[in-house]
Design an enzyme around this catalytic site. Structure first.
Site, short mmCIF file in Angstrom:
data_model
loop_
_atom_site.label_atom_id
_atom_site.label_comp_id
_atom_site.label_asym_id
_atom_site.label_seq_id
_atom_site.Cartn_x
_atom_site.Cartn_y
_atom_site.Cartn_z
CB CYS A 180 -0.97 0.00 1.18
SG CYS A 180 -0.23 -0.35 2.78
CG ASP A 200 -8.38 1.54 0.28
OD1 ASP A 200 -7.33 0.95 -0.04
OD2 ASP A 200 -9.03 1.25 1.29
CG HIS A 251 -4.61 0.59 3.97
ND1 HIS A 251 -3.92 -0.32 3.20
CD2 HIS A 251 -5.41 1.28 3.10
CE1 HIS A 251 -4.31 -0.20 1.93
NE2 HIS A 251 -5.20 0.78 1.84
#
Ligand code: CA
Length: 239
Positions: free
Chosen positions: A70, A201, A183
């Protein structure tokens, strides 16, 4: 994040496998989040007075290529949006563009942390800042523990109102009603009427972009990343 991200991702995956069939859809969203693709989500962007970064980031929006990448995917989006000098891409030769495959090509980048380790354990907020710096970006790192709600909102809104800089947040998914570990993703816009930020995201196989309440996101960055021994937070990046 780091190992926790990996295990939480693995846990969610196993949960999906155990609950009868394999799903090709993203996970259901908590009512505290507004999906960007809903009518309401679209309206929030139309109304937004701080959405300069949305257009540049959406041009560069990528899905993380593995479940711990991520931070790499978010960095690649921001480096390309900033137009910093990119390495040549093997895939797109002779074009030069930052990709998740060539992100670690520079020796200075690998010195921060190796791609193998990031693939297994993710990265901390400090490593995210150092990785971006290794590509020539100017980075300010803010820990959740050092920034109150008002300052958090104001720093991000200020950034989202200008096109030549970007914000990436490192947060605990659980605090904003998602599954579930640490995250990292870029922030693209702010809606002043509902006091919400738009998260692009990068785990697009798992969750869509969402509008999250400022207070929820702020609480989510103030959580402790035990691998770092510090809270999560955010970085502001420019060239
Ligand atoms: Ca900006």
């Amino acid at each position: 994040m780091k190992s926790k991200i990996f295990w939480s991702c693995l846990l969610s995956t196993l949960t999906l496998f155990n609950t009868s069939k394999i799903l090709a859809q993203t996970l259901p969203l908590s009512p505290q989040l507004i999906p960007f693709s809903s009518n309401e989500g679209e309206q929030l962007l139309v109304e937004s007075n701080a959405k300069q970064d949305y257009f540049l980031l959406s041009n560069q929006f990528v899905t993380q290529i593995n479940q711990a990448y991520c931070g790499v995917a978010s960095s690649v989006m921001v480096l390309n949006a900033l137009g910093l000098p990119a390495p040549e891409s093997t895939q797109y030769k002779p074009f030069r563009v930052f990709t998740q495959e060539n992100f670690f090509e520079r020796a200075e980048t690998k010195k921060v942390i190796s791609p193998e380790l990031v693939s297994r354990r993710g990265m901390t907020l400090a490593q995210l800042g150092d990785l971006l710096s290794s590509h020539g970006a100017k980075v300010e790192v803010y820990y959740g523990s050092d920034v109150n709600l008002e300052r958090f909102r104001s720093l991000l809104v200020q950034n989202l109102s200008k096109r030549d800089n970007f914000a990436i947040v490192n947060y605990l998914r659980k605090t904003i009603g998602q599954e579930r570990g640490g995250h990292i993703s870029p922030i693209a816009a702010y809606n002043q009427r509902t006091d919400r930020f738009l998260i692009l995201d990068v785990s697009r196989y798992k969750y869509p972009p969402v509008w999250v309440k400022t207070v929820d996101l702020w609480q989510a960055i103030a959580t402790v990343d035990t691998d770092a021994g510090k809270t999560r937070g955010f970085v502001l990046v420019t060239n």
